[in-house]
Design a protein around this motif. Sequence first.
Motif, PDB file in Angstrom:
ATOM      1  N   GLY A  31       0.807  -1.314   0.008  1.00 30.49           N
ATOM      2  CA  GLY A  31      -0.081  -0.143  -0.101  1.00 30.49           C
ATOM      3  C   GLY A  31       0.811   1.344  -0.073  1.00 30.49           C
ATOM      4  N   GLU A  32       2.081   1.157   0.346  1.00 32.59           N
ATOM      5  CA  GLU A  32       2.850   2.301   0.378  1.00 32.59           C
ATOM      6  C   GLU A  32       3.139   2.770  -0.923  1.00 32.59           C
ATOM      7  N   ASN A  33       3.503   3.965  -1.265  1.00 26.19           N
ATOM      8  CA  ASN A  33       3.793   4.722  -2.292  1.00 26.19           C
ATOM      9  C   ASN A  33       5.264   5.364  -2.353  1.00 26.19           C
ATOM     10  N   THR A  34       6.068   4.893  -1.352  1.00 31.09           N
ATOM     11  CA  THR A  34       7.329   5.760  -1.385  1.00 31.09           C
ATOM     12  C   THR A  34       8.390   4.797  -1.910  1.00 31.09           C
ATOM     13  N   SER A  35       9.652   5.274  -2.240  1.00 33.95           N
ATOM     14  CA  SER A  35      10.341   4.481  -3.136  1.00 33.95           C
ATOM     15  C   SER A  35      11.039   3.168  -2.346  1.00 33.95           C
ATOM     16  N   GLY A  36      10.926   3.318  -1.014  1.00 36.75           N
ATOM     17  CA  GLY A  36      11.495   2.149  -0.137  1.00 36.75           C
ATOM     18  C   GLY A  36      10.592   1.924   1.148  1.00 36.75           C
ATOM     19  N   ILE A  37      10.429   0.943   1.713  1.00 40.51           N
ATOM     20  CA  ILE A  37       9.610   0.622   2.768  1.00 40.51           C
ATOM     21  C   ILE A  37      10.235  -0.145   3.834  1.00 40.51           C
ATOM     22  N   THR A  38       9.797   0.128   5.265  1.00 35.79           N
ATOM     23  CA  THR A  38      10.322  -0.663   6.267  1.00 35.79           C
ATOM     24  C   THR A  38       9.398  -1.818   6.476  1.00 35.79           C
ATOM     25  N   VAL A  39       9.867  -2.987   6.657  1.00 31.02           N
ATOM     26  CA  VAL A  39       9.142  -4.149   6.972  1.00 31.02           C
ATOM     27  C   VAL A  39       9.700  -5.039   8.102  1.00 31.02           C
ATOM     28  N   SER A  40       8.667  -5.797   8.775  1.00 32.00           N
ATOM     29  CA  SER A  40       8.976  -6.444  10.072  1.00 32.00           C
ATOM     30  C   SER A  40       9.018  -7.844  10.062  1.00 32.00           C
ATOM     31  N   THR A  41       8.438  -8.544   8.883  1.00 28.46           N
ATOM     32  CA  THR A  41       8.123  -9.855   8.747  1.00 28.46           C
ATOM     33  C   THR A  41       8.787 -10.063   7.339  1.00 28.46           C
ATOM     34  N   GLY A  42       8.986 -11.563   7.327  1.00 29.60           N
ATOM     35  CA  GLY A  42       9.653 -12.346   6.048  1.00 29.60           C
ATOM     36  C   GLY A  42       8.314 -12.533   5.116  1.00 29.60           C
ATOM     37  N   GLY A  43       8.844 -12.533   3.814  1.00 31.17           N
ATOM     38  CA  GLY A  43       7.931 -12.550   2.882  1.00 31.17           C
ATOM     39  C   GLY A  43       8.238 -11.918   1.516  1.00 31.17           C
ATOM     40  N   GLN A  44       7.248 -11.791   0.640  1.00 28.57           N
ATOM     41  CA  GLN A  44       7.377 -11.098  -0.666  1.00 28.57           C
ATOM     42  C   GLN A  44       6.743  -9.790  -0.922  1.00 28.57           C
ATOM     43  N   TYR A  45       7.293  -8.785  -1.208  1.00 22.31           N
ATOM     44  CA  TYR A  45       6.914  -7.627  -1.284  1.00 22.31           C
ATOM     45  C   TYR A  45       7.133  -7.024  -2.793  1.00 22.31           C
ATOM     46  N   LYS A  46       6.064  -6.638  -3.492  1.00 23.51           N
ATOM     47  CA  LYS A  46       5.941  -6.192  -4.769  1.00 23.51           C
ATOM     48  C   LYS A  46       6.059  -4.805  -4.922  1.00 23.51           C
TER      49      LYS A  46
END
Length: 601
Positions: A400-415
């Motif tokens: 849902g974010e529209n920034t160039s990079g994001i911070t994640v706290s769990t493993g998985g795939q992010y597109k």
Amino acid sequence: MRRLVMVFGIVWLMGTALILAQVAPDCANAVPICNNTPVNGGTNGFGIDDFNNEAKSGCLEKTLSGAIESNAAWYRFRTGASGQLGFDIGFDANEDWDFALYKASDCGSLGDPIRCNFFDNRDGNNYIGVGEDPQGAEDNVQYEAWLEVLPGEDYYLLVNNFSNVNSGFSIQFTGHIFVTNPYDALDCSIVSNLLGPPIAACDNENVVLDASTPNAISYSWYKDIGGGFAVIPGESGATLTVMEEAFYRVEVIVPSSNNIISDVQVGFSTAPSSFAVTDEYLCADMEFFDLTSKDPSVLGGQSSQEVRVSYHNSNADAEAGINPLPGQYGLVEGEHTIYVRTTSVLNPKCYDASQRFNIEVYQPLVPNFPLEVFLCEGELNAFIGESSPNPDYDYQWSSGENTSGITVSTGGQYKVVINDRMGRPVCDNTFVVQVYASKTPHIKEVVIEDLQAQNTVTVIPDREGDFEYSLDEGSFQSDNVFYEVLPGAHKLSMLDLNGCGTATESIVVVGYPKFFTPNGDGVNDSWHIIGLSSLEDPMVLVYDRYGKLLKQLSQNNLGWDGTYNGKSLPSDDYWFKLSYLDKDGQRTMAKYINNHFSLKR
């Protein structure tokens, strides 16, 4: 080698109007043709019998008319060069046409034809002639062999309709002679009337017939669209502006009474239009773009059988109809302008080169951020994507974010989808970042192959992963096995290449017999550990299976003789523990030593 066929002669079928228009039914009035003369016509009967009631002329036989000719059209031409010559006679596939070609200088001595074809058209062909079927039909029996000609040779060509039903025909000259002599393959001096050779015009251009003659007294103009020549009211000048295709005649009255009468045929072909096409935004990794995919848009409903589409690198090339680009256009990064030309198949003079479009070629996006990220044990989150956004792009993450990079706290795939802010699609603009939740590495086991001067040590990690290994703080290696390890205390390190830490372990490499036989024969009578001298203040404690301490050994002891309080112990399995002082002076229990051995009597 396949012959190169160049097509000369401009073709148009004038429809049913020409069926009634006698082109030249008699040999004596054969229509002269040359390089720039369009050849077309329709036939309706014949004039005089040019064969004087003969039954045959070459392959031609009497038709239903009672003569060799039934619906005849005669042409004559003269060669201007040497080489390979042929022609294609085009017509409706439902009709039956024949031809005979005579090498002769006048109609009174035609002789036998040098090329002749009288086959019926049961195969439904669109062409008969000399040379090669332009549609590639190798089994077309209505084609005769090529001519090899020399300059100055005169020929008469009879085109005859056998079926008595015809919608007109066209003639196109072909052959390699037009490659070597594109302008004088046929001699145009035989076309010498006042109004010149037949005119093939486009429907968007003005045609002016000029009969200007010195000292002329008056001019009269006539038009024949199939029913005979009729005077054109009000036209008495030296020129006539033509708006309709037909046969035209001028009569020039001169003082000498040698009045001039001249005919000319004028035909119009529909000028094609090039319709606007959209620009293309492509990725260089496609390598090629199919230019012909633009044809339907360029044609805008015009028939591809009647209008030919070509693409060019410059407007000058498009206007001249030269250097067409290949259908598979090689892609090079940058912006390229493609110029479009549409050309009438029937009359190549009719064209439109008004349209163009751009092809913008991009290099594939190469992400400058890792597509694999490890979220290590103890870390709360990890940053993925670009830390420095490109102002020309928009970013949209599956989270849902529209920034160039994001911070994640769990493993998985992010597109993440990266789009050009100008609204144009870029190349491969969808990327998947795989985040692995990774634990801190641990050494599960160390396997020591000892009891030798040079020992082997194998490190077993607690899980699969990307690791490197080091012994005694030496260089890291990908192999988890160390060879020729000297006895003594050592430090092992295991490094997680994904950045999730390092595991260390202290080991002791010593040797000992797996059994001993205290029977007094002088062989293997005591049990001891080899290599204790490499350790600081080593101590070995020997136990029975019940954990009872039987013996304490130091580096100064010769070993254990298998007794306890002076009594011999029975054959059985026994255990031991080894401790030593580490570099900090702390007593440390040695790990990864198989502390089991046997007493045999």
